[in-house]
Design a protein around this motif. Structure first.
Motif, PDB file in Angstrom:
ATOM      1  N   VAL A  60       0.812  -1.222   0.000  1.00 47.33           N
ATOM      2  CA  VAL A  60       0.000   0.000   0.000  1.00 47.33           C
ATOM      3  C   VAL A  60       0.843   1.269   0.000  1.00 47.33           C
ATOM      4  O   VAL A  60       0.301   2.371  -0.130  1.00 47.33           O
ATOM      5  CB  VAL A  60      -0.995   0.023   1.174  1.00 47.33           C
ATOM      6  N   CYS A  61       2.165   1.131   0.130  1.00 43.72           N
ATOM      7  CA  CYS A  61       3.050   2.291  -0.002  1.00 43.72           C
ATOM      8  C   CYS A  61       3.490   2.514  -1.439  1.00 43.72           C
ATOM      9  O   CYS A  61       4.217   3.481  -1.716  1.00 43.72           O
ATOM     10  CB  CYS A  61       4.281   2.121   0.883  1.00 43.72           C
ATOM     11  N   ALA A  62       3.082   1.636  -2.340  1.00 52.72           N
ATOM     12  CA  ALA A  62       3.459   1.731  -3.761  1.00 52.72           C
ATOM     13  C   ALA A  62       2.228   2.124  -4.571  1.00 52.72           C
ATOM     14  O   ALA A  62       1.278   1.350  -4.683  1.00 52.72           O
ATOM     15  CB  ALA A  62       4.034   0.412  -4.253  1.00 52.72           C
ATOM     16  N   GLU A  63       2.237   3.322  -5.130  1.00 52.50           N
ATOM     17  CA  GLU A  63       1.049   3.850  -5.800  1.00 52.50           C
ATOM     18  C   GLU A  63       0.546   2.940  -6.911  1.00 52.50           C
ATOM     19  O   GLU A  63      -0.662   2.703  -7.037  1.00 52.50           O
ATOM     20  CB  GLU A  63       1.351   5.245  -6.351  1.00 52.50           C
ATOM     21  N   ALA A  64       1.445   2.413  -7.727  1.00 49.82           N
ATOM     22  CA  ALA A  64       1.034   1.571  -8.846  1.00 49.82           C
ATOM     23  C   ALA A  64       0.343   0.295  -8.358  1.00 49.82           C
ATOM     24  O   ALA A  64      -0.643  -0.157  -8.958  1.00 49.82           O
ATOM     25  CB  ALA A  64       2.238   1.219  -9.713  1.00 49.82           C
ATOM     26  N   GLU A  65       0.847  -0.284  -7.268  1.00 46.61           N
ATOM     27  CA  GLU A  65       0.235  -1.501  -6.739  1.00 46.61           C
ATOM     28  C   GLU A  65      -1.137  -1.214  -6.152  1.00 46.61           C
ATOM     29  O   GLU A  65      -2.060  -2.027  -6.271  1.00 46.61           O
ATOM     30  CB  GLU A  65       1.151  -2.150  -5.703  1.00 46.61           C
ATOM     31  N   VAL A  66      -1.283  -0.067  -5.514  1.00 46.27           N
ATOM     32  CA  VAL A  66      -2.582   0.319  -4.969  1.00 46.27           C
ATOM     33  C   VAL A  66      -3.591   0.529  -6.097  1.00 46.27           C
ATOM     34  O   VAL A  66      -4.739   0.074  -6.026  1.00 46.27           O
ATOM     35  CB  VAL A  66      -2.449   1.594  -4.120  1.00 46.27           C
ATOM     36  N   THR A  67      -3.158   1.208  -7.145  1.00 46.42           N
ATOM     37  CA  THR A  67      -4.040   1.429  -8.298  1.00 46.42           C
ATOM     38  C   THR A  67      -4.507   0.103  -8.881  1.00 46.42           C
ATOM     39  O   THR A  67      -5.690  -0.081  -9.187  1.00 46.42           O
ATOM     40  CB  THR A  67      -3.322   2.250  -9.377  1.00 46.42           C
ATOM     41  N   ALA A  68      -3.590  -0.842  -9.002  1.00 44.02           N
ATOM     42  CA  ALA A  68      -3.937  -2.155  -9.543  1.00 44.02           C
ATOM     43  C   ALA A  68      -4.921  -2.885  -8.632  1.00 44.02           C
ATOM     44  O   ALA A  68      -5.850  -3.557  -9.105  1.00 44.02           O
ATOM     45  CB  ALA A  68      -2.673  -2.990  -9.737  1.00 44.02           C
ATOM     46  N   LEU A  69      -4.739  -2.761  -7.319  1.00 41.72           N
ATOM     47  CA  LEU A  69      -5.650  -3.396  -6.375  1.00 41.72           C
ATOM     48  C   LEU A  69      -7.065  -2.860  -6.541  1.00 41.72           C
ATOM     49  O   LEU A  69      -8.027  -3.623  -6.666  1.00 41.72           O
ATOM     50  CB  LEU A  69      -5.154  -3.164  -4.946  1.00 41.72           C
ATOM     51  N   VAL A  70      -7.194  -1.543  -6.536  1.00 41.00           N
ATOM     52  CA  VAL A  70      -8.524  -0.932  -6.646  1.00 41.00           C
ATOM     53  C   VAL A  70      -9.161  -1.259  -7.998  1.00 41.00           C
ATOM     54  O   VAL A  70     -10.361  -1.575  -8.071  1.00 41.00           O
ATOM     55  CB  VAL A  70      -8.435   0.586  -6.417  1.00 41.00           C
ATOM     56  N   GLU A  71      -8.385  -1.228  -9.046  1.00 43.90           N
ATOM     57  CA  GLU A  71      -8.918  -1.566 -10.369  1.00 43.90           C
ATOM     58  C   GLU A  71      -9.398  -3.010 -10.410  1.00 43.90           C
ATOM     59  O   GLU A  71     -10.439  -3.316 -11.013  1.00 43.90           O
ATOM     60  CB  GLU A  71      -7.861  -1.319 -11.440  1.00 43.90           C
ATOM     61  N   ALA A  72      -8.681  -3.905  -9.764  1.00 39.53           N
ATOM     62  CA  ALA A  72      -9.079  -5.309  -9.741  1.00 39.53           C
ATOM     63  C   ALA A  72     -10.391  -5.498  -8.981  1.00 39.53           C
ATOM     64  O   ALA A  72     -11.275  -6.264  -9.409  1.00 39.53           O
ATOM     65  CB  ALA A  72      -7.974  -6.155  -9.098  1.00 39.53           C
ATOM     66  N   VAL A  73     -10.523  -4.799  -7.855  1.00 33.71           N
ATOM     67  CA  VAL A  73     -11.758  -4.905  -7.075  1.00 33.71           C
ATOM     68  C   VAL A  73     -12.937  -4.352  -7.868  1.00 33.71           C
ATOM     69  O   VAL A  73     -14.018  -4.957  -7.911  1.00 33.71           O
ATOM     70  CB  VAL A  73     -11.618  -4.172  -5.724  1.00 33.71           C
ATOM     71  N   MET A  74     -12.749  -3.224  -8.497  1.00 33.50           N
ATOM     72  CA  MET A  74     -13.833  -2.618  -9.266  1.00 33.50           C
ATOM     73  C   MET A  74     -14.206  -3.472 -10.479  1.00 33.50           C
ATOM     74  O   MET A  74     -15.384  -3.586 -10.833  1.00 33.50           O
ATOM     75  CB  MET A  74     -13.436  -1.204  -9.700  1.00 33.50           C
ATOM     76  N   ALA A  75     -13.216  -4.075 -11.121  1.00 34.71           N
ATOM     77  CA  ALA A  75     -13.502  -4.920 -12.273  1.00 34.71           C
ATOM     78  C   ALA A  75     -14.306  -6.155 -11.870  1.00 34.71           C
ATOM     79  O   ALA A  75     -15.197  -6.605 -12.607  1.00 34.71           O
ATOM     80  CB  ALA A  75     -12.194  -5.345 -12.946  1.00 34.71           C
ATOM     81  N   GLU A  76     -13.991  -6.694 -10.703  1.00 32.88           N
ATOM     82  CA  GLU A  76     -14.655  -7.918 -10.248  1.00 32.88           C
ATOM     83  C   GLU A  76     -15.986  -7.648  -9.572  1.00 32.88           C
ATOM     84  O   GLU A  76     -16.952  -8.390  -9.741  1.00 32.88           O
ATOM     85  CB  GLU A  76     -13.730  -8.672  -9.284  1.00 32.88           C
ATOM     86  N   HIS A  77     -16.071  -6.560  -8.784  1.00 38.58           N
ATOM     87  CA  HIS A  77     -17.244  -6.332  -7.946  1.00 38.58           C
ATOM     88  C   HIS A  77     -18.014  -5.058  -8.280  1.00 38.58           C
ATOM     89  O   HIS A  77     -19.176  -4.929  -7.900  1.00 38.58           O
ATOM     90  CB  HIS A  77     -16.829  -6.289  -6.471  1.00 38.58           C
ATOM     91  N   GLY A  78     -17.357  -4.093  -8.911  1.00 39.44           N
ATOM     92  CA  GLY A  78     -18.043  -2.872  -9.300  1.00 39.44           C
ATOM     93  C   GLY A  78     -18.333  -1.907  -8.173  1.00 39.44           C
ATOM     94  O   GLY A  78     -19.049  -0.924  -8.356  1.00 39.44           O
ATOM     95  N   ARG A  79     -17.760  -2.155  -7.000  1.00 42.55           N
ATOM     96  CA  ARG A  79     -18.058  -1.280  -5.869  1.00 42.55           C
ATOM     97  C   ARG A  79     -17.028  -1.474  -4.760  1.00 42.55           C
ATOM     98  O   ARG A  79     -16.420  -2.531  -4.616  1.00 42.55           O
ATOM     99  CB  ARG A  79     -19.442  -1.570  -5.309  1.00 42.55           C
ATOM    100  N   ILE A  80     -16.840  -0.416  -3.969  1.00 36.22           N
ATOM    101  CA  ILE A  80     -16.100  -0.487  -2.706  1.00 36.22           C
ATOM    102  C   ILE A  80     -16.905   0.328  -1.707  1.00 36.22           C
ATOM    103  O   ILE A  80     -17.170   1.511  -1.927  1.00 36.22           O
ATOM    104  CB  ILE A  80     -14.673   0.079  -2.829  1.00 36.22           C
ATOM    105  N   ASP A  81     -17.334  -0.308  -0.651  1.00 38.93           N
ATOM    106  CA  ASP A  81     -18.213   0.334   0.320  1.00 38.93           C
ATOM    107  C   ASP A  81     -17.491   0.719   1.608  1.00 38.93           C
ATOM    108  O   ASP A  81     -17.896   1.669   2.281  1.00 38.93           O
ATOM    109  CB  ASP A  81     -19.380  -0.600   0.656  1.00 38.93           C
ATOM    110  N   VAL A  82     -16.459  -0.040   1.963  1.00 38.20           N
ATOM    111  CA  VAL A  82     -15.718   0.202   3.197  1.00 38.20           C
ATOM    112  C   VAL A  82     -14.232   0.050   2.919  1.00 38.20           C
ATOM    113  O   VAL A  82     -13.805  -0.861   2.206  1.00 38.20           O
ATOM    114  CB  VAL A  82     -16.140  -0.789   4.306  1.00 38.20           C
ATOM    115  N   LEU A  83     -13.464   0.969   3.472  1.00 37.83           N
ATOM    116  CA  LEU A  83     -12.004   0.854   3.460  1.00 37.83           C
ATOM    117  C   LEU A  83     -11.517   0.959   4.898  1.00 37.83           C
ATOM    118  O   LEU A  83     -11.845   1.916   5.597  1.00 37.83           O
ATOM    119  CB  LEU A  83     -11.367   1.963   2.629  1.00 37.83           C
TER     120      LEU A  83
END
Length: 255
Positions: A64-87
Motif C-alpha cells: 500500500v506504499c506503492a502507488e502503482a500496486e494500490v491502483t492495480a488493487l482498486v482496479e481489480a476490485v472494481m472490475a470484479e465487484h463494481g463497488r467499494i463500500d468500506v475501506l
C-alpha cells in the motif's frame, strides 16, 4: 463485472488486528478484500476463516506504499465487484524504532512517518474515486499519539500525522456522502506487540483495564465493525479511543 454484495477492503489483513477486522466484516455480510504485502499463506488463512463462517472473501497482494500496486488493487476490485463500500486502513507499513531522540536516526524517524502516511495516502486517494455515497473509511491509529516518553517519538509522531490526515479526508469526503473516522487503540496483544507488552507493562495495562486484561484484536475489530453500521452514518471526523479505559484509569489524555 458481476453484481455483488457490499465490499470491504482491509489493508494489512493477513494477521493481527487486520485479520480480526477482516473476519468481523465478513460476519457482518461484506465481501472482504484481504490485502497483504508478502505472506500469501496467512492471508489465505483469513480468507478460509471467513468462508468457514459463511462469508466470502478474496486475498489481493499489494504494497500500500506503492502507488502503482494500490491502483492495480482498486482496479481489480472494481472490475470484479463494481463497488467499494468500506475501506479500513490498517497496514503497519513500517515498524517503529523505540529509542529516545538522542539515539534516533533521522532515517528511522522520517521513514516511520513517511511510511505511515504513504500507507493511507495512496489507497485513500484511489478509493475515494470509486466509493459510492454512504461509504465508510476507517483509519487505525494509536493512543501512542497522545503519550510521550518511552522512546515513542517516531511512532507517536507518525500516528498523530495519520490522525490529522484522517480529519482532512473526512472534510473532503463528507460532501460525497462518505463518513471517515479513526480508531485509536491502546495496547493490543498481537504477534507484533507481544514482546513489548510483557512484564511490568503487561501488569500495568491489565491493572488499568475495564476488561481486567489486555485487549485482543477482536476487541478493536468489533468497534471498527460498529463504525460501518448504518446507525453511525452521522459520525464523521471522529477519533475514537479504544483503550479499555486505560487513559482515564491512569489519569491520562482522556481523563
Amino acid at each position: 463485472m458481476r453484481a455483488s454484495k457490499a465490499v470491504a477492503v482491509v489493508t494489512g489483513a493477513g494477521r493481527g488486528l487486520g485479520a480480526a477486522t477482516a473476519r468481523e466484516l465478513g460476519r457482518r455480510g461484506y465481501h472482504v478484500i484481504v490485502n497483504y504485502r508478502s505472506n500469501a499463506g496467512t492471508a489465505q488463512a483469513v480468507v478460509d476463516d471467513i468462508q468457514a463462517d459463511g462469508g466470502t472473501a478474496t486475498r489481493i497482494a499489494a504494497d500500500v506504499c506503492a502507488e502503482a500496486e494500490v491502483t492495480a488493487l482498486v482496479e481489480a476490485v472494481m472490475a470484479e465487484h463494481g463497488r467499494i463500500d468500506v475501506l479500513v486502513c490498517n497496514a503497519n507499513t513500517v515498524s517503529p524504532t523505540f529509542v529516545p531522540l538522542a539515539s534516533l536516526a533521522w532515517a528511522d524517524f522520517i521513514g516511520k512517518v513517511t511510511g505511515e502516511l504513504a500507507g493511507a495516502f495512496f489507497i485513500t486517494k484511489s478509493v475515494l474515486t470509486a466509493m459510492r455515497q454512504g461509504g465508510r473509511i476507517v483509519y487505525v491509529s494509536s493512543t501512542a499519539a497522545d503519550y510521550v516518553g518511552s522512546g515513542r517519538m517516531s511512532h507517536g509522531t507518525a500516528k498523530s500525522a495519520l490522525t490529522t490526515f484522517s480529519r482532512h479526508v473526512a472534510a473532503e469526503a463528507a460532501p460525497l456522502g462518505i463518513a471517515v473516522n479513526t480508531v485509536s487503540p491502546g495496547a493490543v496483544m498481537t504477534e507484533a506487540s507481544a514482546e513489548r507488552i510483557s512484564g511490568d507493562r503487561l501488569k500495568q495495562v491489565t491493572d488499568n483495564s475495564i476488561l481486567g486484561r489486555v485487549m485482543q484484536p477482536d476487541d478493536v475489530a468489533a468497534v471498527i465493525g460498529l463504525l460501518t453500521d448504518q446507525g453511525m452514518r452521522s459520525v464523521t471526523g471522529a477519533v475514537l479511543r479504544v483503550d479499555a479505559g486505560f487513559g482515564v484509569l491512569v489519569g491520562g489524555p482522556s481523563s
